[in-house]
Design a protein around this motif. Sequence first.
Motif, mmCIF file in Angstrom:
data_model
loop_
_atom_site.group_PDB
_atom_site.id
_atom_site.type_symbol
_atom_site.label_atom_id
_atom_site.label_comp_id
_atom_site.label_asym_id
_atom_site.label_seq_id
_atom_site.Cartn_x
_atom_site.Cartn_y
_atom_site.Cartn_z
ATOM 1 N N VAL A 213 0.841 -1.207 0.000
ATOM 2 C CA VAL A 213 0.000 0.000 0.000
ATOM 3 C C VAL A 213 0.877 1.258 0.000
ATOM 4 N N THR A 214 1.949 1.239 0.778
ATOM 5 C CA THR A 214 2.824 2.417 0.836
ATOM 6 C C THR A 214 3.445 2.696 -0.532
ATOM 7 N N ILE A 215 3.934 1.648 -1.171
ATOM 8 C CA ILE A 215 4.556 1.835 -2.497
ATOM 9 C C ILE A 215 3.512 2.342 -3.505
ATOM 10 N N LEU A 216 2.303 1.762 -3.429
ATOM 11 C CA LEU A 216 1.237 2.212 -4.340
ATOM 12 C C LEU A 216 0.915 3.686 -4.110
ATOM 13 N N ALA A 217 0.843 4.066 -2.831
ATOM 14 C CA ALA A 217 0.489 5.451 -2.485
ATOM 15 C C ALA A 217 1.583 6.420 -2.930
ATOM 16 N N VAL A 218 2.843 6.016 -2.765
ATOM 17 C CA VAL A 218 3.956 6.876 -3.188
ATOM 18 C C VAL A 218 3.909 7.062 -4.716
ATOM 19 N N GLY A 219 3.676 5.979 -5.427
ATOM 20 C CA GLY A 219 3.588 6.041 -6.889
ATOM 21 C C GLY A 219 2.430 6.912 -7.335
ATOM 22 N N LEU A 220 1.331 6.812 -6.587
ATOM 23 C CA LEU A 220 0.118 7.572 -6.954
ATOM 24 C C LEU A 220 0.350 9.085 -6.938
ATOM 25 N N VAL A 221 1.153 9.536 -5.982
ATOM 26 C CA VAL A 221 1.380 10.979 -5.819
ATOM 27 C C VAL A 221 1.946 11.599 -7.103
ATOM 28 N N PHE A 222 2.730 10.815 -7.829
ATOM 29 C CA PHE A 222 3.341 11.350 -9.057
ATOM 30 C C PHE A 222 2.333 11.462 -10.210
ATOM 31 N N GLY A 223 1.157 10.875 -10.013
ATOM 32 C CA GLY A 223 0.165 10.909 -11.087
ATOM 33 C C GLY A 223 -1.016 11.822 -10.798
ATOM 34 N N ILE A 224 -0.926 12.614 -9.725
ATOM 35 C CA ILE A 224 -2.067 13.482 -9.371
ATOM 36 C C ILE A 224 -2.289 14.533 -10.467
ATOM 37 N N PHE A 225 -3.534 14.632 -10.925
ATOM 38 C CA PHE A 225 -3.851 15.617 -11.963
ATOM 39 C C PHE A 225 -5.240 16.244 -11.793
ATOM 40 N N THR A 226 -6.281 15.390 -11.849
ATOM 41 C CA THR A 226 -7.650 15.904 -11.964
ATOM 42 C C THR A 226 -8.018 16.900 -10.860
ATOM 43 N N VAL A 273 13.298 6.671 -8.951
ATOM 44 C CA VAL A 273 14.302 6.815 -7.887
ATOM 45 C C VAL A 273 13.610 6.914 -6.525
ATOM 46 N N THR A 274 12.535 7.698 -6.461
ATOM 47 C CA THR A 274 11.824 7.874 -5.181
ATOM 48 C C THR A 274 11.274 6.536 -4.689
ATOM 49 N N ILE A 275 10.673 5.782 -5.613
ATOM 50 C CA ILE A 275 10.088 4.496 -5.202
ATOM 51 C C ILE A 275 11.179 3.537 -4.731
ATOM 52 N N ILE A 276 12.321 3.550 -5.406
ATOM 53 C CA ILE A 276 13.436 2.681 -4.987
ATOM 54 C C ILE A 276 13.881 3.071 -3.574
ATOM 55 N N ILE A 277 14.015 4.394 -3.337
ATOM 56 C CA ILE A 277 14.476 4.864 -2.015
ATOM 57 C C ILE A 277 13.466 4.470 -0.935
ATOM 58 N N VAL A 278 12.177 4.743 -1.223
ATOM 59 C CA VAL A 278 11.142 4.428 -0.226
ATOM 60 C C VAL A 278 11.144 2.916 0.056
ATOM 61 N N ARG A 279 11.270 2.142 -1.005
ATOM 62 C CA ARG A 279 11.293 0.675 -0.861
ATOM 63 C C ARG A 279 12.446 0.236 0.036
ATOM 64 N N LYS A 280 13.620 0.789 -0.231
ATOM 65 C CA LYS A 280 14.808 0.427 0.563
ATOM 66 C C LYS A 280 14.588 0.803 2.021
ATOM 67 N N LEU A 281 14.075 2.032 2.232
ATOM 68 C CA LEU A 281 13.846 2.499 3.606
ATOM 69 C C LEU A 281 12.871 1.587 4.338
ATOM 70 N N LEU A 282 11.810 1.185 3.610
ATOM 71 C CA LEU A 282 10.816 0.299 4.221
ATOM 72 C C LEU A 282 11.430 -1.057 4.564
ATOM 73 N N GLU A 283 12.294 -1.537 3.682
ATOM 74 C CA GLU A 283 12.945 -2.836 3.936
ATOM 75 C C GLU A 283 13.852 -2.752 5.160
#
Lengths: 292, 441
Positions: A213-226, A273-283
């Motif tokens: 869920v965290t990774i999905l949410a982080v990825g989602l932020v980059f797609g905010i538009f409407t 890069v952000t998702i990789i960093i967040v993933r590493k931090l979570l691990e």
Amino acid sequence: MKKGQEKLGWLFASPYLVYSLIFFVIPLFGALFLSFTNWNLISPQYENVGFLNFIQAVKSPGVKAAFFVTYKFMIIFVPMVLIGSLVISLIINSLPRFKSFFSVGYFLPYLASGVATSVVVKGILSYNSALNVWLRNTWHLNIDWLGSQILAPLIIAVMISWKFMGYYSLILTSGLESIPGEVYEAAAIDGATGWIKFFKITLPLLYPAMFTVTILAVGLVFGIFTEPYVLTGGGPGFSTNTWQIEIYNQAFSKLNAGYGSAIAIIDSVVTFVTIIIVRKLLEIWGKSYGWE
Amino acid sequence: MKKIAKSILILLLAASLLAGCGTSTSQKNEASQTTKEKVITIDFWAAPNPPQQTFWKQMAEEYAKVNPYIKVNVSPMPESPTSEAGIQAALAGGNAPTISENISRGFAAQLVDSKALVPLDTMDGWNDIVKTRNMENTIQAWEFADGHQYVLPIYSNAMLFAWRIDILKQLGYNEPPKTYSQIIELGKKLKEKYPDKYLWANPDLIDSTWWKRWFDFFMLYDAASNGNKFIEGNNFVADDKAGVATLKFLEDMAKNKLILTQKATDPFETGISVWTTIGPWTFNTWKDKYPELKLNETYVLALPPVPDGMSTDNVKTFADTKGLVIYAQSSPEKQKAAMEFIKWVYSNPENDMKWFEITNLPPARDDVNTNEQFKNYLKDHPELQLYAESIPNAIPPIDNAKFNDIQTLIGQKAVNPVVAGQVDAQKAWDDMKKAIQGVLK
């Protein structure tokens, strides 16, 4: 693996592979090509401009704003949606019956059109809405909700959290359901109470679902538009100017498709890069608690 | 080896299947072409609003009766996310229609730069249209920098301001103020009597979206500069004195707290503000939603205000005007058919009358205010009278391909910071001028 099985595997994977090729790989290379040109997609003439689009993008106030606005949204949105969806999933999981009914209820906002919800929110927050008239008459508060550089991003983050909480709670609920009841029973025999059970059993065993869920949410932020596009158009003063708004404005509003593509490429690199960093931090964080 | 042979066989099979599909489609097309005998079908994208679609559908149906060899398919242009983006996507994909309306001069300039439009003045019949439609004067302002005409203007809205005369009367006014200082004075009186009301409720003033400048800055600038151009070719030629005066007026209104920049629902209609920008499309909405709003009772229409000391007669304003183009992507045969259709539509003033009746948008003709047919209609619709009268005083938008950047900069560097109280008018104008000159290089 037998040869026949291998072929069957390719056959089953082929729809997704073809889909990815058409809608992801080809457009990606197309965008990469475009990003080195000044082509607007319709003119018969264009030039190769090398890295000029990228240099211009890095210097642009709109792109700089998009970069920081995304992290601002992330800081507000990710904890909000994580806590919210966790609470919803805990409530749903504890229900004795009608779990599916409530799950669907919380999931419904996800299906709602972003434009429609934004228009409703715009109405609620307008100067002469019932809420604002009440605030002015009762508390002498005149709040410019969408005109404030602090409140506008917050409102958009709340809206998107509301939309996605039900969706993410489905993932968390299935995670909760997969925790064996025996573990709780054994803990109860050892004298564990509610909060201890939650922190020592639920959270660690829910870690994989929370991770997703965290990774999905982080990825989602980059797609905010409407939502920001309808509510604030990226303002006030670039405070809600997301990557997608910047790309849209450049590529479709100003017809700078090459420059827009360069921004899209930068955006995808930053996202990756952000998702990789967040993933590493979570691990690292999961390992430190022994949750992995 | 076997594997290679297999792969080649599969490829050949796939290719033959695809080729088969291609053949059958082209054969079908040829067959239909033969049976219909030279029937040319052209696609017409109408503006994405029902009245304009109704008009063009009606025209297409009537034209089919007199010319069965040209079929006009009218459909609304895609407006998601915007009609401009829809056209751009269609052009990029090679699916552009033959004709579309709803094209502003700025967007047309972009399309001209990309060689996407047909120069209409090079086509047979263009001069006939200009003459029979009585638009010799109107069309002059539409000439592009290369001396060609790419857009046939359909309507021209001289943008006006509406005043809540019922509220103004309560403040002792029988007519709206016409100069900047008169407006500030009125605003102060309004605030004294009604602290919760504003002179102008307009959140667009702090929004830098390019097209918003049409309905605030350009209305005021065109009036203050007596219609002086803003950009000519690739040069910034705006009247500095008029530009600074326009911004100073906005600055003064903001300083006196006469402007509401919060988003509000129908602030003018509900009496939160007393002044608003208005186009003729508003009247249909008012008819349904606010029937209590009546011309000369609750509201009056006026041209933009001017700086103190300037003549208040024949004041210039911004023209919200859009037109029709033919796309270069379509075949010469279709382009010719499109011209025939347009020629037929505009050969009869009754069609322009129908347009006026259906859409409320004044046709871009020189004789709207003098032609008996239009005069009679305007008598029954007094709210449109000033729009028609002001057509000669209406200045069309800038025709530079970088219109989007330029108008965004007017917002970002001048209008928005001045209204927010961040910079004074002179500095804002200088910053904006420098930024625009940078874009025009």
